[in-house]
Design an enzyme around this catalytic site. Structure first.
Site, short mmCIF file in Angstrom:
data_model
loop_
_atom_site.label_atom_id
_atom_site.label_comp_id
_atom_site.label_asym_id
_atom_site.label_seq_id
_atom_site.Cartn_x
_atom_site.Cartn_y
_atom_site.Cartn_z
N GLU A 179 34.01 18.05 71.30
CA GLU A 179 33.03 18.89 70.62
C GLU A 179 33.58 20.28 70.29
O GLU A 179 33.07 21.30 70.75
CB GLU A 179 31.75 18.99 71.47
CG GLU A 179 31.09 17.64 71.66
CD GLU A 179 29.81 17.67 72.48
OE1 GLU A 179 29.46 18.75 73.02
OE2 GLU A 179 29.15 16.62 72.57
N GLU A 193 30.47 9.57 72.34
CA GLU A 193 29.29 9.74 73.19
C GLU A 193 28.08 9.34 72.37
O GLU A 193 27.98 9.68 71.19
CB GLU A 193 29.11 11.20 73.64
CG GLU A 193 30.19 11.74 74.53
CD GLU A 193 29.95 13.21 74.90
OE1 GLU A 193 28.80 13.70 74.68
OE2 GLU A 193 30.88 13.87 75.38
#
Length: 554
Positions: free
Chosen positions: A170, A287
């Site tokens: 991220e 994810e």
């Protein structure tokens, strides 16, 4: 043959090259084939990515080989092991990784590989701890990032090709820089470091994220440009997916997996497919889940949750995307190796192979104060065929107990009278809607009356609304001032965030209003709350804050 002689023989045979341990299994020769072989995947979350002293500092048990074998036995073919490095680094300029921490990671990676799993490791929470300062500390960040990957690449240089390296989790940057250019610079540095380390790293699969691991088209295009520039056939694109945000956290009226939430999912998969998969670049959703799970898996109503995961699995299959379930300990009990929500796991596992039929809801309400009449619900067949309605193992009778016309399933009043029995509140029976494939859909038959609330006093840090739920269940809550403006956090919507601002306690008979809610409520300005229940019932209540004191009236 005695066990110790079998072991000695196996060692001798391996030494002669006639037998290889499971960890030495060859990976498929192309990135696309390898990513397909990784489906489905699971995250060892809140463990090596914990920012405390060790892998147990965020509440999960120490990893054992038995856990990894259990994950494999649950049907997973790959495991993502997020790693936060900052607390294990020495001082600049070397940023030496603590040998014990690196050895422990190597041990767990080795166990997972020996269990036949693909393994992905990365640089995880470092992304927001210090990498995000790159706009103002460019050289320092690049030096630290380079030092980490230089050491990690060397440590795993000769590991099985089923070990995969992910550049950063991220990625994000503080204001003041060209985010796309900064991420491309990190990505290029990561690629160079790993490839130049030689050994199996020369062709090791590398996972590259979009900015924020977002699937917005602008970020997908940026990553596609970087992948094209690197001209390497062993690269994988990654994004994360936590659903349409209002649904994912239950805010802004998004408590149903409705057409808006469904279309957001479909659009995400289409963009990923068109940008990468269609061009031969494999994709891993590193994810996925629902953001509300971080507080409680009950933030999203069970049936709505199951519909989300059913469609997600189907979209992953048809778009040829590998998925890795985010699990920080809230799904698989890592000690007992059992699922905390077995129905959720059943739905996820089934979605890896086929579609399942669902329905508009898994809750069927009948008011105790009203005569019992036929009830009709809409089925979501999802390409399956409806095969019957069951109570336990007993098949109910079509015609006398229920009827079906297309996607309309009607439960007859005679059946409901039997199921509701004494008309006491709550779930009186759970039926099973079966289809010709996939998992059955559970339908809970409830007896209820409109909930009632009572006056109360408390404080901004401890206020609850006494509630007789009367068999009903709370879906959401709105909060408005007398002039119609919105009260509480996220005042762009009347609908407040479940669990963050309010939460029901069915056992205690209360609805709690949190300190976060009152922190953004105007002093001495009455707030009208509307509690919206899954039966369709609504109940209003008024709260007034005076300093730290709160008064509530029905």
């Amino acid at each position: 043959m005695p066990g110790r002689f079998r072991s000695l023989l196996a060692v001798l045979i391996m030494g002669l090259g006639l037998l290889q341990p499971s960890g030495a299994q060859a990976a498929p020769k192309t990135a696309t084939a390898a990513v397909a072989a990784m489906q489905p995947g699971w995250n060892l979350g809140n463990t090596f990515d914990a920012t405390g002293a060790d892998e147990t500092s965020w509440g999960n048990p120490r990893v054992t080989r038995e856990l990894l074998a259990g994950v494999r036995d649950q049907g997973f073919r790959s495991i993502r092991i997020p790693v936060t490095w900052s607390q294990h680094l020495g001082a600049a300029p070397d940023f030496t990784i603590d040998p014990a921490a690196l050895a422990r990671l190597q041990e767990v990676v080795g166990w997972a590989l020996d269990e036949g799993l693909y393994v992905m490791i990365n640089v995880h929470h470092d992304s927001w701890q210090w990498i995000n300062t790159m706009p103002v500390a460019h050289d320092a960040v690049l030096a630290e990032y380079t030092a980490i990957w230089t050491q990690v690449a060397a440590a795993f240089r000769d590991a099985s090709p089923r070990l995969i390296l992910e550049s950063v989790n991220e990625p994000q940057f503080a204001a003041g820089g060209d985010d796309a250019a900064l991420l491309a610079e990190l990505t290029t540095a990561f690629h160079r470091i790993v490839r130049d380390s030689g050994g199996r790293n020369a062709t090791r699969l590398l996972v590259l994220p979009t900015l924020h691991t977002s699937a917005d088209q602008v970020y997908l295009d940026q990553l596609a440009g970087t992948v094209t520039a690197l001209h390497d056939p062993f690269l994988i694109a990654t994004v994360h997916y936590y659903g349409y945000w209002p649904f994912s956290v239950n805010i802004a009226g998004g408590y149903r997996f409705d057409a808006t939430a469904q279309q957001e999912m479909l659009g995400t998969f289409q963009r990923v497919r068109d940008t990468f998969v269609a061009r031969g670049i494999p994709v891993i959703i590193g994810e996925y889940g629902l953001l509300g799970f971080d507080r409680s898996t009950g933030t999203i109503e069970q049936g709505e949750k199951l519909k989300f995961f059913e469609l997600f699995g189907q979209q992953a299959r048809v778009n040829q995307v590998t998925t890795m379930l985010w699990d920080n300990g809230q799904h698989l009990d890592r000690s007992a190796l059992t699922w905390r929500d077995p129905a959720l796991y059943d739905q996820i596992r089934s979605s890896w192979r086929t579609r399942s039929g669902t329905a508009e809801s898994d809750l069927l309400f009948t008011a105790r104060s009203a005569p019992i009449a036929d009830k009709t619900i809409t089925l979501n067949l999802n390409g399956t065929g409806f095969t019957g309605l069951y109570q336990g193992r007993t098949a109910l009778r079509r015609g006398s107990d229920y009827t079906r016309s297309g996607d309309q399933l009607t439960l007859r009043s005679g059946l409901l009278k039997r199921l509701l029995k004494d008309r006491s509140y709550g779930v009186k029976s759970t039926l099973s809607l079966r289809f010709d494939r996939g998992v059955p859909w559970r339908l809970h038959v409830l007896s209820y009356d409109t909930p009632t609330v009572s006056d109360s006093t408390g404080t901004t840090t401890g206020f609850t609304v006494p509630t007789a739920f009367n068999g009903d269940r709370l879906a959401t809550m709105t909060a408005t001032y007398a002039d119609g403006s919105y009260a509480g956090p996220q005042n762009w919507t009347a609908y407040k965030e479940y669990d963050r601002t309010f939460a029901p306690d069915y056992t205690a008979g209360t609805i709690a209003l949190t300190a976060d809610f009152f922190a953004e409520v105007t002093d001495a300005a009455p707030v009208t709350l509307t509690f919206i229940f899954w039966s369709g019932a609504t109940v209003t209540y008024q709260v007034t804050r005076a300093g730290s004191t709160v008064t509530g009236t029905a």
